[in-house]
Design a protein around this motif. Structure first.
Motif, PDB file in Angstrom:
ATOM      1  N   TYR A   1       0.826  -1.206   0.000  1.00 52.01           N
ATOM      2  CA  TYR A   1       0.000   0.000   0.000  1.00 52.01           C
ATOM      3  C   TYR A   1       0.858   1.252   0.000  1.00 52.01           C
ATOM      4  N   ASP A   2       1.930   1.202   0.703  1.00 50.73           N
ATOM      5  CA  ASP A   2       2.918   2.279   0.719  1.00 50.73           C
ATOM      6  C   ASP A   2       4.211   1.666   1.256  1.00 50.73           C
ATOM      7  N   GLU A   3       5.188   2.459   1.576  1.00 45.69           N
ATOM      8  CA  GLU A   3       6.479   1.872   1.958  1.00 45.69           C
ATOM      9  C   GLU A   3       6.459   1.195   3.326  1.00 45.69           C
ATOM     10  N   PHE A   4       5.395   1.361   4.098  1.00 47.63           N
ATOM     11  CA  PHE A   4       5.333   0.775   5.432  1.00 47.63           C
ATOM     12  C   PHE A   4       4.197  -0.228   5.629  1.00 47.63           C
ATOM     13  N   ARG A   5       3.232  -0.291   4.720  1.00 46.94           N
ATOM     14  CA  ARG A   5       2.064  -1.144   4.929  1.00 46.94           C
ATOM     15  C   ARG A   5       1.845  -2.082   3.739  1.00 46.94           C
ATOM     16  N   TYR A   6       1.438  -3.313   4.085  1.00 50.63           N
ATOM     17  CA  TYR A   6       1.081  -4.269   3.055  1.00 50.63           C
ATOM     18  C   TYR A   6       0.126  -5.299   3.643  1.00 50.63           C
ATOM     19  N   ALA A   7      -0.573  -5.984   2.771  1.00 50.35           N
ATOM     20  CA  ALA A   7      -1.450  -7.093   3.161  1.00 50.35           C
ATOM     21  C   ALA A   7      -0.860  -8.362   2.572  1.00 50.35           C
ATOM     22  N   GLU A   8      -1.047  -9.485   3.255  1.00 56.57           N
ATOM     23  CA  GLU A   8      -0.539 -10.761   2.768  1.00 56.57           C
ATOM     24  C   GLU A   8      -1.691 -11.742   2.557  1.00 56.57           C
ATOM     25  N   MET A   9      -1.544 -12.592   1.551  1.00 56.61           N
ATOM     26  CA  MET A   9      -2.507 -13.662   1.317  1.00 56.61           C
ATOM     27  C   MET A   9      -1.829 -14.790   0.558  1.00 56.61           C
ATOM     28  N   GLN A  10      -2.349 -15.989   0.712  1.00 56.45           N
ATOM     29  CA  GLN A  10      -1.870 -17.130  -0.057  1.00 56.45           C
ATOM     30  C   GLN A  10      -2.607 -17.137  -1.396  1.00 56.45           C
ATOM     31  N   ALA A  11      -1.897 -17.379  -2.470  1.00 56.11           N
ATOM     32  CA  ALA A  11      -2.501 -17.388  -3.808  1.00 56.11           C
ATOM     33  C   ALA A  11      -2.033 -18.629  -4.555  1.00 56.11           C
ATOM     34  N   LEU A  12      -2.959 -19.371  -5.119  1.00 58.47           N
ATOM     35  CA  LEU A  12      -2.614 -20.540  -5.935  1.00 58.47           C
ATOM     36  C   LEU A  12      -2.074 -20.050  -7.265  1.00 58.47           C
ATOM     37  N   ARG A  13      -0.796 -20.261  -7.514  1.00 54.59           N
ATOM     38  CA  ARG A  13      -0.174 -19.724  -8.726  1.00 54.59           C
ATOM     39  C   ARG A  13       0.672 -20.735  -9.477  1.00 54.59           C
ATOM     40  N   LEU A  14       0.953 -21.886  -8.896  1.00 54.96           N
ATOM     41  CA  LEU A  14       1.809 -22.886  -9.553  1.00 54.96           C
ATOM     42  C   LEU A  14       1.074 -24.211  -9.501  1.00 54.96           C
TER      43      LEU A  14
END
Length: 141
Positions: free
Chosen positions: A126-139
């Protein structure tokens, strides 16, 4: 002929990445650079780039296909996935990139004979200090 089993081409060993892109050449460059060493082949689908994105995909050795934009990412992703001929498929968006440590993780993951799919940890910044994490099926196999 009736009763004959159709011949199916065997999949190529290794992993192919597919990416759908439009205008955004430097973003696409970062994405494709991050795939170096992680994948054996890249399928890139151009949905109407008007800058140097197509040329960048070609510079990275991608197999480039045109797909007229239909206002549906699902249509474009399904088209891209249909062009993959490898045993393993890795899906990445053009504005995403693999961290350097993930290259060896992808290579190691595809060596597991009983595995069908893997998730990745995705971080949305979101910016240099904030983010969200999630698991994503990609492989997947």
């Amino acid at each position: 002929m009736v009763g004959e089993t159709p011949q199916i081409e065997p999949l190529k060993p290794g992993v192919s990445a597919f990416v759908v892109f439009t205008t955004g050449d430097e973003v696409l460059r970062r994405c494709l650079e991050s795939l170096q060493g992680a994948v054996d082949h890249i399928v890139a689908v151009d949905t109407g780039a008007t800058d140097g994105s197509r040329q960048i995909a070609l510079e990275f050795g991608a197999e480039v296909h045109d797909f007229p934009w239909t206002d549906s990412f699902a249509d474009a992703y399904n088209f891209a996935a249909s062009k993959v001929e490898s045993e393993w498929t890795y899906w990445i968006d053009s504005d995403e990139w693999l961290l350097p440590d993930c290259v060896s993780m992808v290579r190691e993951a595809i060596t597991h004979p009983g595995a069908f799919a893997f998730t990745i940890l995705r971080q949305d910044l979101y910016d240099e200090f904030r983010y969200a994490e999630m698991q994503a099926l990609r492989l997947w196999r």
